[in-house]
Design a protein around this motif. Structure first.
Motif, PDB file in Angstrom:
ATOM      1  N   TRP A  76      53.774  52.257  42.303  1.00  0.00           N
ATOM      2  CA  TRP A  76      52.370  52.845  41.922  1.00  0.00           C
ATOM      3  C   TRP A  76      52.538  54.160  41.349  1.00  0.00           C
ATOM      4  N   ASN A  77      53.262  55.013  42.095  1.00  0.00           N
ATOM      5  CA  ASN A  77      53.500  56.345  41.523  1.00  0.00           C
ATOM      6  C   ASN A  77      54.059  56.433  40.259  1.00  0.00           C
ATOM      7  N   ASP A  78      55.031  55.695  39.992  1.00  0.00           N
ATOM      8  CA  ASP A  78      55.718  55.633  38.627  1.00  0.00           C
ATOM      9  C   ASP A  78      54.790  55.030  37.749  1.00  0.00           C
ATOM     10  N   TRP A  79      53.891  54.000  37.973  1.00  0.00           N
ATOM     11  CA  TRP A  79      52.971  53.293  36.885  1.00  0.00           C
ATOM     12  C   TRP A  79      51.962  54.315  36.618  1.00  0.00           C
ATOM     13  N   LEU A  80      51.428  55.044  37.552  1.00  0.00           N
ATOM     14  CA  LEU A  80      50.375  55.825  37.218  1.00  0.00           C
ATOM     15  C   LEU A  80      50.609  57.113  36.522  1.00  0.00           C
ATOM     16  N   ALA A  81      51.802  57.697  36.751  1.00  0.00           N
ATOM     17  CA  ALA A  81      52.333  58.781  35.850  1.00  0.00           C
ATOM     18  C   ALA A  81      52.782  58.251  34.516  1.00  0.00           C
ATOM     19  N   LYS A  82      53.355  57.016  34.380  1.00  0.00           N
ATOM     20  CA  LYS A  82      53.264  56.539  32.928  1.00  0.00           C
ATOM     21  C   LYS A  82      51.913  56.358  32.376  1.00  0.00           C
ATOM     22  N   VAL A  83      51.017  56.023  33.091  1.00  0.00           N
ATOM     23  CA  VAL A  83      49.683  55.876  32.292  1.00  0.00           C
ATOM     24  C   VAL A  83      49.185  57.089  31.995  1.00  0.00           C
ATOM     25  N   ASN A  84      49.416  58.244  32.804  1.00  0.00           N
ATOM     26  CA  ASN A  84      48.895  59.481  32.414  1.00  0.00           C
ATOM     27  C   ASN A  84      49.661  60.017  31.095  1.00  0.00           C
ATOM     28  N   THR A  85      51.079  59.766  31.024  1.00  0.00           N
ATOM     29  CA  THR A  85      52.036  60.101  29.925  1.00  0.00           C
ATOM     30  C   THR A  85      51.352  59.540  28.741  1.00  0.00           C
ATOM     31  N   MET A  86      51.039  58.217  28.785  1.00  0.00           N
ATOM     32  CA  MET A  86      50.779  57.498  27.513  1.00  0.00           C
ATOM     33  C   MET A  86      49.250  57.920  26.982  1.00  0.00           C
ATOM     34  N   VAL A  87      48.448  57.975  28.210  1.00  0.00           N
ATOM     35  CA  VAL A  87      47.129  58.477  27.526  1.00  0.00           C
ATOM     36  C   VAL A  87      47.007  59.621  26.800  1.00  0.00           C
ATOM     37  N   ASN A  88      47.747  60.785  27.750  1.00  0.00           N
ATOM     38  CA  ASN A  88      47.815  62.091  27.116  1.00  0.00           C
ATOM     39  C   ASN A  88      48.704  62.074  25.801  1.00  0.00           C
ATOM     40  N   ALA A  89      49.702  61.211  25.485  1.00  0.00           N
ATOM     41  CA  ALA A  89      50.354  61.223  24.377  1.00  0.00           C
ATOM     42  C   ALA A  89      49.252  60.916  23.180  1.00  0.00           C
ATOM     43  N   ARG A  90      48.474  60.093  23.452  1.00  0.00           N
ATOM     44  CA  ARG A  90      47.448  59.261  22.358  1.00  0.00           C
ATOM     45  C   ARG A  90      46.540  60.533  22.143  1.00  0.00           C
ATOM     46  N   LEU A  91      45.900  61.056  23.061  1.00  0.00           N
ATOM     47  CA  LEU A  91      44.703  62.129  23.002  1.00  0.00           C
ATOM     48  C   LEU A  91      45.101  63.255  22.429  1.00  0.00           C
ATOM     49  N   SER A  92      46.878  63.599  22.354  1.00  0.00           N
ATOM     50  CA  SER A  92      47.262  64.640  21.749  1.00  0.00           C
ATOM     51  C   SER A  92      47.317  64.323  20.140  1.00  0.00           C
ATOM     52  N   ALA A  93      47.341  62.943  19.775  1.00  0.00           N
ATOM     53  CA  ALA A  93      47.641  62.677  18.361  1.00  0.00           C
ATOM     54  C   ALA A  93      46.173  62.579  17.786  1.00  0.00           C
ATOM     55  N   THR A  94      45.840  63.780  17.509  1.00  0.00           N
ATOM     56  CA  THR A  94      44.544  64.016  16.929  1.00  0.00           C
ATOM     57  C   THR A  94      44.474  63.345  15.413  1.00  0.00           C
ATOM     58  N   ALA A  95      45.308  63.077  14.917  1.00  0.00           N
ATOM     59  CA  ALA A  95      45.181  62.392  13.402  1.00  0.00           C
ATOM     60  C   ALA A  95      45.311  61.071  13.433  1.00  0.00           C
TER      61      ALA A  95
END
Length: 564
Positions: free
Chosen positions: A124-143
């Motif tokens: 679960w630590n691995d999965w939730l860290a991956k979730v955070n990485t994926m969502v933050n990557a999308r949020l940073s892609a403002t275009a």
């Protein structure tokens, strides 16, 4: 289920599918098309794909624009998935520019951050860290503005490791909450089961309802038998109602088995049933390689036989028509009527021998009609088909608004297109494009008696973020490169002038103004602008909010655009 497996498993699944749902071969089936009974606007709902695009614009835009790609399911940012031994590809954020160019939305499939299928759970630590990485990557892609949903997991009834990760329903809640802690705006998609199973779905929905984690878009896969689709959708709707859950949008984001996905006749049956079922979107299953739109394109830019079925689908405009068939496992088809050009477009297949298409409600086309019959073969995913075959072209007399067309020597694997037009002819190219037929992002398709074609797009808003900004993309096709006058039918009930942004083919933004009209949903007013378009396909965007556009003011509802 169509997410990558070993070839041995795919072959076994395909054999099971074939045994359960082989096309009928008895001649004499009838498909009835009622022009007087439209049931929803044309949205090309089933023209989508799982992993349809790969990086570096594969396949070419020229193959995607004609088929009016509705939406895609693409792997997560930083994709690790290696389908069938291929390198990772199809990263949702990296393919977004191309998807945007062709008017397609994207679901992001989150577990494809893992390299293996079935997914290998770590912790679960691995999965939730991956979730955070994926969502933050999308949020940073403002275009990036075409993401229409987070798909939290894929085929949990097949891939979820209960022994290591615990009960899936609890895992869904935990993952949902982790995504929502970072992104409160993007719709969530699920549960994305390999098959529809009532008891499994009831357990899932009950937990999601009780924990406030219901998906915005309900999703499952239809990979075994298209005749299940109607019953599965009806059962889901009954279950939803019985649990006191408001109606969800439905996506079947994987459809057709290995033995079916490259067979145009079989795909005609799937699309007919998906349209009839009222799904918002449906995606061709992925069984083989990236960058081919799931076998529709070979050598990056050449159409296969099945591509032509989707081209006929992409040519549909106006409203989808009610169709019915005399067989449950064989002949089926879908149809549209473009009232501005008076074109009836019927696509059908999945039957051998001599069969019949009956059309009713043809009065608006006059007493004499031109009837053109085309076919496209099942030549596989590696054989280019440069054009469909013209089977016949005749002029027929319509009696009491009815016409019966016999189609001899059908192949069960081929698909067929029947075009019925006034004998006096139709305009050389489509000039009017209904807003409700366009690619609609975060706005609503609505109906009104005063609207052209009976439909329009409203609730067009912006909040300053590409996750919720509203825009409408019109994919248009013009015969020559020159300046066109674009007339926009609209309504504006605010009492003051409203504005939206206008851009086309990724070019510079300008502003269009909509003076106030009599009221909301009351159409007849127009404004005009001049556009210099290239020959062939162009994408025109009208936006309240969009990347690189500061944002519109007030509110306006869109009825249609017309190019003259």
């Amino acid at each position: 289920m169509s997410t990558p497996r070993t070839i041995a498993v795919l072959t076994t699944a395909a054999m099971l599918v074939c045994g359960l749902a082989a096309p009928a071969h008895a001649a004499g089936a009838t498909l009835t098309v009622n022009i007087a009974q439209p049931f929803r606007p044309v949205t090309h709902a089933a023209s989508g794909g799982l992993y349809g695009l790969a990086e570096n614009s594969r396949p070419a835009d020229s193959t995607l624009l004609p088929i009016k790609v509705n939406s895609l399911t693409q792997p997560a940012p930083g994709v690790g998935q290696r389908p069938n031994g291929q390198p990772p590809g199809g990263d949702s954020l990296l393919v977004s520019p191309q998807a945007t160019r062709v008017g397609a939305g994207e679901f992001i499939r989150m577990p494809d951050i893992y390299p293996d299928f079935p997914y290998r759970w770590v912790s679960w630590n691995d999965w939730l860290a991956k979730v955070n990485t994926m969502v933050n990557a999308r949020l940073s892609a403002t275009a990036v503005s075409n993401v229409i949903g987070w798909e939290l997991w894929n085929e949990p009834d097949y891939t979820w490791n209960t022994a290591a990760a615990g009960n899936f329903n609890d895992g869904w809640v935990r993952t949902f909450q982790a995504v929502r802690a970072l992104d409160t705006l993007t719709p969530i998609v699920g549960p994305s089961t390999a098959v529809y199973n009532r008891s499994w779905m009831q357990s899932f929905l009950t937990t999601a309802r009780n924990t406030g984690t219901l998906p915005d878009i309900i999703c499952w896969h239809e990979l075994s038998n298209p005749t299940r689709i109607a019953a599965d959708i009806a059962d889901y709707r009954n279950l939803e109602s019985s649990l006191g859950i408001s109606p969800r949008r439905i996506s079947i984001n994987e459809y057709a088995a290995t033995s079916e996905v490259d067979v145009p006749g079989r795909i005609a049956s799937y699309v007919a049933k998906l349209e009839r079922g009222g799904v918002e979107s449906a995606h061709r299953a992925f069984w083989y390689e990236y960058g081919t739109m799931n076998g529709l394109v070979v050598n990056n830019s050449q159409p296969t036989g099945t591509w032509w079925l989707y081209k006929w689908y992409g040519d549909m405009a106006g409203n989808m028509l009610t169709t019915s068939t005399t067989t449950t496992t064989g002949l089926d088809g879908f149809a549209s009527y473009d009232g501005t050009r008076k074109i009836v477009n019927v696509v059908f297949g999945n039957e051998a021998g001599t069969n019949t298409v009956n059309l009713t409600g043809l009065q608006a086309l006059g007493a004499s009609v031109r009837v053109t019959l085309l076919s496209t073969p099942s030549n596989g995913r590696f054989t280019a088909v440069t054009a469909p075959t013209t089977v016949s072209a005749t002029t027929r007399t319509v009696g009491n608004g009815q016409l019966s067309v016999s189609v001899p020597n059908m192949s069960a694997t081929s698909a067929y297109q029947l075009l019925v037009e006034p004998a006096s002819g139709v305009p050389a190219y489509q000039q009017r494009y209904e807003a409700e037929n366009a690619s609609v992002f975060r706005a609503a398709r609505l109906s009104a008696t005063s609207a052209s074609g009976g439909g329009y797009v409203g609730r067009i808003d912006n909040t300053g973020t590409p996750r919720t900004d509203s825009y409408v993309d019109f994919v248009v096709n013009v015969p020559t490169a020159r300046a066109y006058t674009m007339t926009v039918g609209y309504a504006n009930g605010t009492g003051a002038t409203a504005t939206q942004g206008l851009a086309y083919n990724g070019g510079a933004w300008s502003t269009v103004s909509y003076p106030p009209t009599a009221g909301w949903g009351q159409f007849g007013a127009t404004i005009s602008a001049t556009l210099t378009l290239k020959a062939g396909y162009n994408v025109i965007r009208l936006a309240k909010g969009s990347p690189y556009f500061a944002g519109g003011t007030g509110y306006a509802e869109l009825d249609y655009i017309q190019l003259t």
